[in-house]
Design a protein around this motif. Structure first.
Motif, short mmCIF file in Angstrom:
data_model
loop_
_atom_site.label_atom_id
_atom_site.label_comp_id
_atom_site.label_asym_id
_atom_site.label_seq_id
_atom_site.Cartn_x
_atom_site.Cartn_y
_atom_site.Cartn_z
N GLN A 54 7.13 -16.08 10.96
CA GLN A 54 7.98 -16.92 11.41
C GLN A 54 7.58 -17.36 12.92
O GLN A 54 7.55 -18.69 13.01
CB GLN A 54 9.85 -16.36 11.83
N VAL B 34 16.16 -12.49 11.69
CA VAL B 34 15.46 -11.86 10.43
C VAL B 34 16.45 -10.65 10.09
O VAL B 34 16.82 -9.83 10.76
CB VAL B 34 14.08 -11.14 10.77
N ALA C 1 9.97 -14.93 3.50
CA ALA C 1 10.38 -13.86 4.21
C ALA C 1 11.46 -12.86 3.34
O ALA C 1 11.65 -11.48 3.74
CB ALA C 1 11.56 -14.30 5.36
N ARG C 2 11.94 -13.45 2.29
CA ARG C 2 12.76 -12.38 1.36
C ARG C 2 11.93 -11.19 1.01
O ARG C 2 12.60 -10.32 0.61
CB ARG C 2 13.13 -13.35 0.08
N ALA D 266 8.17 -10.49 8.35
CA ALA D 266 8.92 -11.84 8.38
C ALA D 266 8.79 -12.17 9.96
O ALA D 266 8.76 -13.56 9.97
CB ALA D 266 10.19 -11.51 7.95
N THR D 267 9.15 -11.44 10.97
CA THR D 267 9.22 -12.04 12.18
C THR D 267 7.89 -12.84 12.74
O THR D 267 7.64 -13.68 13.21
CB THR D 267 9.49 -10.94 13.18
N ARG E 249 10.45 -24.56 7.73
CA ARG E 249 11.62 -23.37 7.92
C ARG E 249 11.94 -22.99 6.41
O ARG E 249 11.99 -21.51 6.21
CB ARG E 249 12.63 -24.10 8.55
N THR F 153 17.41 -7.59 7.34
CA THR F 153 16.87 -6.47 6.87
C THR F 153 16.17 -6.23 5.54
O THR F 153 15.61 -5.31 5.35
CB THR F 153 17.96 -5.28 6.80
N ARG G 59 11.01 -6.43 8.07
CA ARG G 59 11.25 -7.36 9.22
C ARG G 59 10.33 -7.75 10.20
O ARG G 59 10.06 -8.66 10.62
CB ARG G 59 12.32 -6.34 9.94
N TRP H 197 9.30 -20.64 5.04
CA TRP H 197 9.44 -19.23 5.75
C TRP H 197 10.43 -18.64 5.09
O TRP H 197 10.12 -17.37 4.99
CB TRP H 197 9.23 -19.43 7.22
N GLN H 198 11.65 -19.11 4.97
CA GLN H 198 12.79 -18.41 4.49
C GLN H 198 12.45 -17.84 3.03
O GLN H 198 12.86 -16.72 2.65
CB GLN H 198 14.15 -19.22 4.53
#
Length: 292
Positions: free
Chosen positions: A234, A100, A222-223, A230-231, A215, A102, A227, A218-219
């Motif tokens: 995931q 992940v 997550a932007r 996002a973790t 996946r 920053t 952190r 999620w990506q």
């Protein structure tokens, strides 16, 4: 992008890493006469060392400077799940196994100056040759791979294996059989049916047709997350993937089909596999005889 260019890019990285890493001692090292190693890994290491030394000698003869810094090595401890994560415990701890960030943009990779770019191009030309690619073969996945026969890599393979054109043809074929088997699995009706069951299972968490799409989803999300968030997301998605892979037998179906398709491909390409083995044995005997 043509398959030949992809292969050349990968090969350049491998050659650079090998040249930086150095080679085993030559015939003048005073070592006792060795026999061909028994394990496949030891044989691979011996062939790599011998080829690297031959390439290095060729580059030196052509007055081509070799790299002075190693390529970064991949992180250890990564698990491969070719047909979806099938370990819920691992998924709960590691998610998809993707680091992940920053949330800040990474600095752009600096461009090479003209001198460095010219030096890199000269090295690539010396390694792989120039002009029309004389060698060509089609892989089991359908890609056409081409290569030159006048570079230092070709010269090293000609010395090591005795027939560079045959080595190129059979090595490309054999090394692409695993990818071809995987491709066949993903197109197999039995696997597609299991994948449809998986998609229905995971839909309450997030709609996705396959694990790769989950996946990617999620990506994208997550932007815009910190952190910790996002973790957590995931791990939630990965755990859903793993539970559905287990309940629908997606990975088990893929593994079973892969064994069948691999056997079929090995039977189809048996002649090339045998020729590749013969050339490989020639290379091993050469390496041992010359103290590589």
């Amino acid at each position: 992008m043509r398959a030949s260019r992809i292969v050349s890019t990968v090969a350049l990285s491998m050659c650079v890493a090998g040249l930086v890493g150095g080679c085993a001692g030559g015939a003048g090292s005073g070592a006792a006469v060795r026999s061909v190693p028994r394990t496949a890994q030891a044989q691979d290491d011996l062939l790599k060392s011998a080829q690297t030394e031959l390439v290095q000698r060729c580059l030196t003869d052509r007055k081509i400077p070799t790299p002075t810094s190693a390529e970064p090595q991949p992180a250890d401890g990564q698990r491969q799940f070719p047909y979806g994560i099938d370990d819920p415990v691992w998924a709960a701890e590691h998610g998809f196994g993707i680091a992940v960030g920053t949330g800040r943009s990474r600095p752009a990779t600096p461009k090479l100056d003209r001198t460095a770019a010219a030096r890199q191009q000269r090295l690539a030309d010396a390694l792989f040759g120039t002009g029309r690619r004389e060698l060509s073969t089609r892989t089991a996945t359908g890609f056409v791979v081409r290569a030159n026969s006048d570079g230092c890599l070709a010269e090293a393979q000609r010395v090591l294996y005795g027939d560079q054109a045959a080595w190129f043809r059979t090595d490309v074929t054999v090394n692409n059989l695993a990818a071809a088997a995987h491709q066949r699995v993903t197109r197999d009706p039995a696997y597609r049916a299991a994948l449809a069951r998986w998609s229905r299972c995971v839909a309450p968490v997030h709609k996705a047709e396959d694990p790769a799409e989950l996946r990617a989803a999620w990506q994208r999300q997550a932007r815009d997350l910190g952190r910790r968030q996002a973790t957590a997301l995931q791990r939630r998605y990965a755990l859903a993937e793993a539970r559905c892979v287990r309940s629908t037998d997606l990975a088990a179906t893929g593994t079973q089909l892969e064994r069948r398709h691999t056997a079929e491909l090995r039977a189809r390409y048996a002649d090339q596999i045998d020729e590749h083995r013969r050339l490989r044995d020639h290379g091993l005997r050469y390496a041992v005889r010359h103290g590589r």
